[in-house]
Write a protein that holds these residues in place. Structure first.
Motif, PDB file in Angstrom:
ATOM      1  N   GLU A  46       0.587  -1.629  -0.056  1.00  0.00           N
ATOM      2  CA  GLU A  46       0.106  -0.156  -0.552  1.00  0.00           C
ATOM      3  C   GLU A  46       1.185   1.131   0.041  1.00  0.00           C
ATOM      4  OE1 GLU A  46      -3.285  -0.069   2.944  1.00  0.00           O
ATOM      5  OE2 GLU A  46      -2.969   1.907   3.284  1.00  0.00           O
ATOM      6  N   GLY A  47       0.627   2.168  -0.892  1.00  0.00           N
ATOM      7  CA  GLY A  47       1.014   3.460  -1.195  1.00  0.00           C
ATOM      8  C   GLY A  47       2.383   3.044  -0.948  1.00  0.00           C
ATOM      9  N   CYS A  48       4.053   2.983   0.021  1.00  0.00           N
ATOM     10  CA  CYS A  48       5.276   3.323  -0.081  1.00  0.00           C
ATOM     11  C   CYS A  48       5.639   1.846   0.377  1.00  0.00           C
ATOM     12  CB  CYS A  48       6.089   3.761   0.542  1.00  0.00           C
ATOM     13  SG  CYS A  48       5.831   5.623  -0.150  1.00  0.00           S
ATOM     14  N   TYR A  49       4.923   1.415   1.200  1.00  0.00           N
ATOM     15  CA  TYR A  49       5.288  -0.060   1.638  1.00  0.00           C
ATOM     16  C   TYR A  49       4.453  -1.298   1.232  1.00  0.00           C
ATOM     17  CZ  TYR A  49       5.763   3.484   5.818  1.00  0.00           C
ATOM     18  OH  TYR A  49       6.416   4.982   6.022  1.00  0.00           O
ATOM     19  N   ILE A  50       5.143  -2.283   2.363  1.00  0.00           N
ATOM     20  CA  ILE A  50       5.013  -3.252   1.959  1.00  0.00           C
ATOM     21  C   ILE A  50       4.734  -4.673   3.182  1.00  0.00           C
ATOM     22  CG2 ILE A  50       5.486  -4.095  -0.394  1.00  0.00           C
ATOM     23  CD1 ILE A  50       8.071  -4.803   0.376  1.00  0.00           C
ATOM     24  N   TRP A  51       3.848  -5.978   3.212  1.00  0.00           N
ATOM     25  CA  TRP A  51       4.418  -6.338   4.239  1.00  0.00           C
ATOM     26  C   TRP A  51       4.577  -7.688   3.751  1.00  0.00           C
ATOM     27  CZ3 TRP A  51       0.606  -2.559   3.690  1.00  0.00           C
ATOM     28  CH2 TRP A  51       0.740  -1.893   4.243  1.00  0.00           C
ATOM     29  N   ASP A  52       5.677  -8.382   4.738  1.00  0.00           N
ATOM     30  CA  ASP A  52       5.257  -9.963   4.351  1.00  0.00           C
ATOM     31  C   ASP A  52       4.263 -10.760   4.536  1.00  0.00           C
ATOM     32  OD1 ASP A  52       6.338 -10.680   6.811  1.00  0.00           O
ATOM     33  OD2 ASP A  52       8.553 -10.507   6.536  1.00  0.00           O
ATOM     34  N   THR A  53       4.867 -11.860   4.628  1.00  0.00           N
ATOM     35  CA  THR A  53       3.130 -12.925   5.191  1.00  0.00           C
ATOM     36  C   THR A  53       3.018 -12.884   6.522  1.00  0.00           C
ATOM     37  OG1 THR A  53       4.947 -14.549   4.448  1.00  0.00           O
ATOM     38  CG2 THR A  53       3.012 -13.927   2.973  1.00  0.00           C
ATOM     39  N   ASP A  54       4.560 -12.361   7.131  1.00  0.00           N
ATOM     40  CA  ASP A  54       4.255 -12.822   8.975  1.00  0.00           C
ATOM     41  C   ASP A  54       3.065 -11.169   9.518  1.00  0.00           C
ATOM     42  OD1 ASP A  54       4.957 -15.139   9.439  1.00  0.00           O
ATOM     43  OD2 ASP A  54       6.989 -14.938   9.260  1.00  0.00           O
ATOM     44  N   GLY A  55       3.349 -10.153   7.960  1.00  0.00           N
ATOM     45  CA  GLY A  55       3.065  -9.311   9.069  1.00  0.00           C
ATOM     46  C   GLY A  55       3.743  -8.398   9.126  1.00  0.00           C
ATOM     47  N   ASN A  56       5.696  -8.594   8.530  1.00  0.00           N
ATOM     48  CA  ASN A  56       6.085  -7.204   9.011  1.00  0.00           C
ATOM     49  C   ASN A  56       5.884  -6.909   7.603  1.00  0.00           C
ATOM     50  OD1 ASN A  56       7.501  -8.852  11.180  1.00  0.00           O
ATOM     51  ND2 ASN A  56       8.576 -10.129   9.894  1.00  0.00           N
ATOM     52  N   LYS A  57       6.275  -5.327   8.516  1.00  0.00           N
ATOM     53  CA  LYS A  57       6.353  -3.611   7.478  1.00  0.00           C
ATOM     54  C   LYS A  57       7.063  -3.302   7.316  1.00  0.00           C
ATOM     55  CE  LYS A  57       3.837   0.693   7.788  1.00  0.00           C
ATOM     56  NZ  LYS A  57       2.991   1.198   8.374  1.00  0.00           N
ATOM     57  N   TYR A  58       7.523  -2.778   6.327  1.00  0.00           N
ATOM     58  CA  TYR A  58       8.435  -2.170   5.499  1.00  0.00           C
ATOM     59  C   TYR A  58       8.241  -0.679   4.460  1.00  0.00           C
ATOM     60  CZ  TYR A  58       9.826  -6.886   6.341  1.00  0.00           C
ATOM     61  OH  TYR A  58      10.247  -7.810   6.627  1.00  0.00           O
ATOM     62  N   PHE A  59       9.447   0.192   4.851  1.00  0.00           N
ATOM     63  CA  PHE A  59       9.053   0.967   3.316  1.00  0.00           C
ATOM     64  C   PHE A  59      10.317   0.530   2.785  1.00  0.00           C
ATOM     65  CE2 PHE A  59      10.457   4.693   1.108  1.00  0.00           C
ATOM     66  CZ  PHE A  59       9.427   5.625   1.733  1.00  0.00           C
ATOM     67  N   ASP A  60       9.077   0.501   1.448  1.00  0.00           N
ATOM     68  CA  ASP A  60       9.862  -0.116   0.226  1.00  0.00           C
ATOM     69  C   ASP A  60      10.561   1.212  -0.633  1.00  0.00           C
ATOM     70  OD1 ASP A  60      11.221  -1.030  -1.900  1.00  0.00           O
ATOM     71  OD2 ASP A  60       9.474  -1.999  -2.888  1.00  0.00           O
ATOM     72  N   ALA A  61      11.843   1.763  -0.120  1.00  0.00           N
ATOM     73  CA  ALA A  61      12.665   2.393  -0.780  1.00  0.00           C
ATOM     74  C   ALA A  61      13.060   2.349  -2.154  1.00  0.00           C
ATOM     75  CB  ALA A  61      13.614   2.825  -0.062  1.00  0.00           C
ATOM     76  N   ASP A 447      13.436  11.477   5.534  1.00  0.00           N
ATOM     77  CA  ASP A 447      13.874  11.810   7.602  1.00  0.00           C
ATOM     78  C   ASP A 447      14.062  10.175   7.727  1.00  0.00           C
ATOM     79  OD1 ASP A 447      13.795  14.590   7.313  1.00  0.00           O
ATOM     80  OD2 ASP A 447      11.415  14.726   8.281  1.00  0.00           O
ATOM     81  N   PHE A 448      12.747   8.702   7.932  1.00  0.00           N
ATOM     82  CA  PHE A 448      12.959   7.443   7.492  1.00  0.00           C
ATOM     83  C   PHE A 448      13.757   6.757   7.428  1.00  0.00           C
ATOM     84  CE2 PHE A 448      11.817   3.873   7.485  1.00  0.00           C
ATOM     85  CZ  PHE A 448      11.976   2.993   8.486  1.00  0.00           C
ATOM     86  N   VAL A 449      13.926   7.190   5.809  1.00  0.00           N
ATOM     87  CA  VAL A 449      14.461   6.327   5.598  1.00  0.00           C
ATOM     88  C   VAL A 449      16.288   6.911   5.486  1.00  0.00           C
ATOM     89  CG1 VAL A 449      16.280   6.010   2.952  1.00  0.00           C
ATOM     90  CG2 VAL A 449      13.055   6.213   3.373  1.00  0.00           C
ATOM     91  N   VAL A 450      16.981   8.303   5.796  1.00  0.00           N
ATOM     92  CA  VAL A 450      17.986   8.620   6.237  1.00  0.00           C
ATOM     93  C   VAL A 450      18.682   8.243   8.105  1.00  0.00           C
ATOM     94  CG1 VAL A 450      19.705  10.077   6.282  1.00  0.00           C
ATOM     95  CG2 VAL A 450      17.797  10.176   4.273  1.00  0.00           C
ATOM     96  N   ALA A 451      17.581   8.293   8.462  1.00  0.00           N
ATOM     97  CA  ALA A 451      18.134   8.013   9.640  1.00  0.00           C
ATOM     98  C   ALA A 451      18.037   6.720  10.251  1.00  0.00           C
ATOM     99  CB  ALA A 451      16.769   8.711  11.195  1.00  0.00           C
TER     100      ALA A 451
END
Ligand SMILES: Cc1ncc(COP(=O)(O)O)c(C=O)c1O
Length: 483
Positions: A46-61, A447-451
């Motif tokens: 959704e948008g910039c985010y993906i979720w794996d099959t265990d529900g972990n969320k990632y910002f897909d840079a 800011d999230f990506v760089v930090a």
């Protein structure tokens, strides 16, 4: 918004991974690693985010693979695709049949492409767009009676796809496994325009540029000049080869040399088109180059469906389309002009236009660069480079000499693994972390990506230090940090 329930929900991560391991031969599969580790199944986006099959969320840079331009899981895209699939899911594009989405898309691409690039061959992705360009060039030169004009020039480190010809045109040493064969009689590689690593000590960028131009012209002459050299293939900014932005004026001057020797300029915009550099196409708007052929894919549908386009000039079309020659262009695919893929591309273009998404690229792009450059104070960040939403951080063992880390340490992957755990996906390419985020990324996302990257680089330095690698370089820095 994407649904959080999947029609494949009855399968758990382990089951998917096992079936995957047993049967899915992946692109660039590293057999020994894959046998052990398998692959991470992604369930939702959704948008910039993906979720794996265990529900972990990632910002897909990484924006998928440089292709997710408008963001994942858009309802309006899904509906446009569903509507077309319901209305007409397939129609043959061969000779005497067509369909509205294909015709309208080609018309729109002709409108958006620079100059007189008014003709479009549709295919299944970037590699087939390149393959089609290559075959078009043969056909065109043969129509002109120039049967010996078939030599092609491209660059070391370029990436143009993985069909036989696309991979032969590409020049990434790491992709050129000796276990594959390549076309090497008609395709020649010149230097990658990488000032950071390619220029000799003390050489100015202007002198480096002159050296590259001379190398190109020397190569043309060595191959037999205008009579023999047919086309030059180049990405405006090299992507998979390490996000190499060429020296100022390079693309334009290379194009001028092509003009001088009647060499077709093929601008491979599979990554750079549809907004990644803030414009529909980068060739003319960013680099003032008028190509004879542009290849595109990826952002053309934002990855919602596979599609490639080879867009070419009136000049080429007028030659191949000459009347009463009895010619047939025996090239194309079952899925050239697939109505559902073309409807997806049209909707994608409409969204990019109506939501002024390029304004976001032009505003957030410079901020992204500026913030990534704050990482340059870290001892292993050698260079931050790229343009707008196509960026990369290069890691070096020694900033002064620009010496790279031992490849066995896989430094880019090491950092990317730390990032995974913190919910950030970056693309490791040996000593690089590459980023090509969705064009809707905000300053807060930056800011999230760089930090997060900063934390991961520091953790990696600590790991290396603990394991006894490059101790001398990092000890002072890490001690100062701890103090
Ligand atoms: C510049 C360029 N050309 C061509 C391709 C091949 O595209 P595809 O993977 O869609 O076949 C790629 C893929 O990354 C690319 O970056």
């Amino acid at each position: 918004m994407a649904s959080s329930t999947s029609q494949f929900e009855q399968y758990n991560t382990k089951e998917i991974q096992q079936k995957d391991k047993d049967h899915f031969m992946h692109p660039w599969q590293i057999f020994d690693l894959f046998r052990e580790d398998g692959a991470l199944p992604i369930a939702r986006g959704e948008g910039c985010y993906i979720w794996d099959t265990d529900g972990n969320k990632y910002f897909d840079a990484v924006g998928g693979l440089w292709c997710n331009n408008i963001g994942l899981g858009r309802k309006d895209m899904a509906e446009a695709i569903a509507r077309q699939a319901y209305q007409l899911s397939y129609a043959s594009p061969f000779t005497d049949l067509t369909n509205a989405p294909a015709a309208l898309l080609c018309h729109k691409l002709a409108e958006l492409a620079p100059g007189n690039l008014n003709h479009v061959m549709l295919s299944c992705g970037g590699s087939t767009a390149i393959d089609s360009a290559y075959r078009l060039i043969h056909f065109y030169q043969n129509c002109r009676g120039k049967r010996d004009k078939k030599q092609i020039i491209s660059r070391i480190n370029s990436y143009h796809g993985s069909t036989f010809i696309a991979m032969s045109i590409g020049g990434k040493p790491g992709d050129r496994s000796s276990l594959f064969d390549y076309e090497d009689k008609a395709i020649h590689h010149i230097s990658c325009p990488d000032y950071y690593h390619g220029a000799e000590d003390g050489m100015s960028e202007a002198d480096y540029l002159e050296m590259l131009l001379k190398e190109f012209e020397d190569k043309i002459i060595e191959l037999g000049g205008e009579d023999k050299v047919s086309a030059y293939f180049a990405e405006p900014v090299m992507g998979a080869g390490g996000v190499i932005v060429p020296p100022e004026g390079y693309n334009k001057r290379m194009w001028e040399i092509c003009q001088k020797y009647d060499i077709l300029y093929v601008s491979d915009e599979v990554v750079t088109a549809f907004g990644r550099l803030g414009h529909w196409f980068a060739s003319k708007d960013v680099f003032d180059v008028q190509p004879d052929i542009i290849t595109s894919a990826k952002g053309l549908t934002s990855g919602y469906l596979p599609l490639g386009a080879t867009i070419f000039s009136d000049d080429i079309f007028d030659v191949i389309n000459e009347k009463d020659q009895g010619r047939c262009f025996t090239q194309g695919y079952t899925y050239s002009g697939h109505p559902v893929a073309c409807a997806a591309a049209l909707k994608n273009i409409e969204i990019l236009e109506q939501e002024n998404i390029f304004d976001n690229v032009n505003e957030v792009g410079p901020y992204f660069r500026q913030q990534l450059e704050t990482l340059l104070d870290l001892p292993i960040v050698g260079q931050v480079r790229g343009s707008k939403f196509m960026m990369c951080v290069e890691f070096v063992a020694d900033k002064e000499s620009k010496a790279l880390f031992d490849e066995s340490l896989d430094i880019g992957k090491h950092i990317a693994n730390h990032a995974d755990v913190k919910g950030l996906i970056v693309r490791p390419l040996v000593h690089l972390n590459v980023m090509s985020p969705p064009l809707i990324m905000t300053k807060e996302d930056v800011d999230f990506v760089v930090a997060t990257l900063r934390e991961c680089i520091l953790e990696t330095m600590q790991d290396l230090h603990r394991e006894g690698h490059y101790e001398d370089q990092f000890t002072d820095y890490l001690l100062r940090k701890e103090a």
